[in-house]
Design a protein around this motif. Structure first.
Motif, PDB file in Angstrom:
ATOM      1  N   TRP A 140     -20.085  -2.362   8.903  1.00  0.00           N
ATOM      2  CA  TRP A 140     -18.721  -1.727   9.564  1.00  0.00           C
ATOM      3  C   TRP A 140     -17.943  -1.960   9.614  1.00  0.00           C
ATOM      4  N   ARG A 141     -17.274  -3.054   8.807  1.00  0.00           N
ATOM      5  CA  ARG A 141     -16.564  -3.209   7.298  1.00  0.00           C
ATOM      6  C   ARG A 141     -16.007  -1.832   6.915  1.00  0.00           C
ATOM      7  N   THR A 142     -16.715  -1.027   6.266  1.00  0.00           N
ATOM      8  CA  THR A 142     -16.301   0.123   5.048  1.00  0.00           C
ATOM      9  C   THR A 142     -16.323   0.667   6.985  1.00  0.00           C
ATOM     10  N   VAL A 143     -17.470   1.286   7.429  1.00  0.00           N
ATOM     11  CA  VAL A 143     -17.445   2.206   8.312  1.00  0.00           C
ATOM     12  C   VAL A 143     -15.649   1.834   9.327  1.00  0.00           C
ATOM     13  N   ALA A 144     -15.060   1.227  10.128  1.00  0.00           N
ATOM     14  CA  ALA A 144     -13.783   1.012  10.385  1.00  0.00           C
ATOM     15  C   ALA A 144     -12.808   1.112   9.450  1.00  0.00           C
ATOM     16  N   GLN A 145     -13.033   1.728   8.142  1.00  0.00           N
ATOM     17  CA  GLN A 145     -11.824   2.148   7.384  1.00  0.00           C
ATOM     18  C   GLN A 145     -12.155   3.039   7.262  1.00  0.00           C
ATOM     19  N   PHE A 146     -12.547   3.538   7.582  1.00  0.00           N
ATOM     20  CA  PHE A 146     -12.409   5.664   8.508  1.00  0.00           C
ATOM     21  C   PHE A 146     -11.565   5.531   9.441  1.00  0.00           C
ATOM     22  N   ASN A 147     -11.367   4.970  10.066  1.00  0.00           N
ATOM     23  CA  ASN A 147     -10.393   4.906  11.577  1.00  0.00           C
ATOM     24  C   ASN A 147      -8.979   4.831  11.364  1.00  0.00           C
ATOM     25  N   PRO A 148      -8.414   6.295  11.037  1.00  0.00           N
ATOM     26  CA  PRO A 148      -7.258   5.650  10.814  1.00  0.00           C
ATOM     27  C   PRO A 148      -6.307   5.323  11.843  1.00  0.00           C
ATOM     28  N   ILE A 149      -6.576   5.127  12.970  1.00  0.00           N
ATOM     29  CA  ILE A 149      -5.377   3.802  14.147  1.00  0.00           C
ATOM     30  C   ILE A 149      -5.777   2.500  13.178  1.00  0.00           C
ATOM     31  N   LEU A 191     -10.462   4.673  19.881  1.00  0.00           N
ATOM     32  CA  LEU A 191     -10.031   4.702  18.189  1.00  0.00           C
ATOM     33  C   LEU A 191      -9.059   3.544  17.944  1.00  0.00           C
ATOM     34  N   THR A 192      -8.070   3.164  19.296  1.00  0.00           N
ATOM     35  CA  THR A 192      -7.575   2.437  19.201  1.00  0.00           C
ATOM     36  C   THR A 192      -8.110   1.340  19.379  1.00  0.00           C
ATOM     37  N   PHE A 193      -9.056   0.763  20.325  1.00  0.00           N
ATOM     38  CA  PHE A 193      -9.426  -0.456  20.622  1.00  0.00           C
ATOM     39  C   PHE A 193     -10.773  -0.442  18.999  1.00  0.00           C
ATOM     40  N   LEU A 194     -11.489   0.264  18.928  1.00  0.00           N
ATOM     41  CA  LEU A 194     -12.127   0.596  17.302  1.00  0.00           C
ATOM     42  C   LEU A 194     -11.643  -0.508  15.762  1.00  0.00           C
ATOM     43  N   GLY A 195     -10.016  -0.175  15.973  1.00  0.00           N
ATOM     44  CA  GLY A 195      -9.276  -0.212  15.166  1.00  0.00           C
ATOM     45  C   GLY A 195      -8.254  -1.033  14.804  1.00  0.00           C
ATOM     46  N   LEU A 224      -2.712   2.498  10.893  1.00  0.00           N
ATOM     47  CA  LEU A 224      -1.557   2.247  11.821  1.00  0.00           C
ATOM     48  C   LEU A 224      -1.000   0.745  11.712  1.00  0.00           C
ATOM     49  N   ILE A 225      -2.595   0.247  12.954  1.00  0.00           N
ATOM     50  CA  ILE A 225      -2.159  -0.217  13.646  1.00  0.00           C
ATOM     51  C   ILE A 225      -1.625  -1.940  12.726  1.00  0.00           C
ATOM     52  N   ASN A 226      -2.713  -1.902  11.020  1.00  0.00           N
ATOM     53  CA  ASN A 226      -2.241  -2.928  10.176  1.00  0.00           C
ATOM     54  C   ASN A 226      -1.463  -2.614  10.246  1.00  0.00           C
ATOM     55  N   GLY A 227      -0.998  -1.917   9.581  1.00  0.00           N
ATOM     56  CA  GLY A 227       1.066  -2.107   8.786  1.00  0.00           C
ATOM     57  C   GLY A 227       1.765  -2.195  10.358  1.00  0.00           C
ATOM     58  N   LEU A 228       1.827  -2.100  11.184  1.00  0.00           N
ATOM     59  CA  LEU A 228       3.347  -2.392  11.949  1.00  0.00           C
ATOM     60  C   LEU A 228       2.474  -4.200  12.592  1.00  0.00           C
ATOM     61  N   ARG A 229       1.545  -4.734  12.508  1.00  0.00           N
ATOM     62  CA  ARG A 229       1.286  -6.105  11.889  1.00  0.00           C
ATOM     63  C   ARG A 229       1.581  -6.363  11.162  1.00  0.00           C
ATOM     64  N   TRP A 230       1.382  -6.143  10.254  1.00  0.00           N
ATOM     65  CA  TRP A 230       2.400  -6.763   9.010  1.00  0.00           C
ATOM     66  C   TRP A 230       3.552  -6.253   9.338  1.00  0.00           C
ATOM     67  N   THR A 231       4.307  -5.978   9.582  1.00  0.00           N
ATOM     68  CA  THR A 231       5.891  -5.883  10.117  1.00  0.00           C
ATOM     69  C   THR A 231       6.064  -7.714  10.780  1.00  0.00           C
ATOM     70  N   PHE A 232       5.148  -7.765  11.560  1.00  0.00           N
ATOM     71  CA  PHE A 232       5.116  -8.455  12.449  1.00  0.00           C
ATOM     72  C   PHE A 232       4.805 -10.320  12.239  1.00  0.00           C
ATOM     73  N   THR A 233       3.557 -10.260  11.276  1.00  0.00           N
ATOM     74  CA  THR A 233       3.078 -11.526  10.795  1.00  0.00           C
ATOM     75  C   THR A 233       3.286 -11.657   9.342  1.00  0.00           C
TER      76      THR A 233
END
Length: 255
Positions: free
Chosen positions: A197-206, A180-184, A209-218
């Motif tokens: 696949w763009r819609t399917v990816a949005q059902f991945n909870p991870i 899930l992390t690799f696909l997130g 999390l990844i994009n939340g941390l990415r926002w704090t970085f970039t």
């Protein structure tokens, strides 16, 4: 609250970590460094920064790699930490001691979260050697990393109570969390995916999390920090509720 009991559990778990500090730190740091070198330095040089919000590809993948380490290390450390007392029978001494649910969580979960945070800090320092990245919101990044580490340490604690064999300790981290992390969105932006696949990816909870941390970085991501923060906080509260229920009913504790 029996703080002495909580501190004793915390110290014992941290001592176990520092007795094997070389193996505990070297493996995740080396793995993450290889990802950064191969994807960030080699492949990243051929990527267009416009696809990643103006950031270099190496800087883009750093938050995802940090999240990959946080999830796996927090879950594994906490699950193994509580499973061993069950395996050896020492869990009965803990249950008969004047130590409540809060002290147990502080001890085992706090130690697991601290271990993963130490590794995350080392990886951040190591990434600086290979990638020129910056953190747009350092305090938010720090708070979010701590929140994720605590939430998945709680999840790992539940996993350790549920498992009745060593092989079950690896099922969730290896067969669920890591894929899930690799696909997130660790190595790509969701905007690069075609439908559906763009819609399917949005059902991945991870993914959140990844994009939340990415926002704090970039300062930019595919989802707002509020959604990621709310999701992580809700997951943390849910895990606390499950652990409280387990200790109240004795499920998997007295078997």
């Amino acid at each position: 609250m029996n703080l002495r009991g909580a501190i004793a559990i915390l110290k014992n778990e941290l001592q176990r970590f520092f007795r094997t500090v070389l193996g505990s730190i070297l493996s995740p740091v080396l793995t993450t460094s290889l990802y950064i070198v191969v994807f960030g330095a080699a492949i990243g040089g051929q990527m267009d920064p416009a696809q990643f919000g103006g950031s270099s590809y190496g800087a883009f993948i750093v938050p995802g790699l940090i999240m990959l380490t946080l999830l796996s290390e927090s879950t594994s450390n906490a699950s193994f930490g509580i499973y061993m007392p069950k395996f050896t029978g020492a869990i009965y001494e803990l249950l008969s001691a004047p130590v409540g649910v809060a002290e147990t969580i502080i001890g085992f979960v706090g130690a697991a979260a601290m271990k993963s945070l130490i590794i995350a800090v080392i990886i951040l320092a190591t990434a600086r050697v290979f990638v020129d990245y910056s953190i747009a919101y350092p305090l938010l990044a720090m708070g979010y990393i701590v929140l994720v580490a605590a939430a998945f340490a709680l999840f790992g604690f539940i996993l350790g109570l549920w498992a009745d064999g060593f092989e079950k300790l690896q099922i969730v981290p290896m067969l669920i969390l890591m894929p899930l992390t690799f696909l997130g969105g660790t190595f790509y932006s969701i905007e690069m995916l075609a439908e559906p696949w763009r819609t399917v990816a949005q059902f991945n909870p991870i993914f959140y999390l990844i994009n939340g941390l990415r926002w704090t970085f970039t300062g930019s991501s595919d989802v707002p920090i509020g959604i990621a923060f709310g999701f992580t906080l809700a997951f943390l509260v849910l895990c606390i509720g499950i652990i409280a229920w387990i200790f109240k009913t004795g499920w998997r504790l007295r078997e």
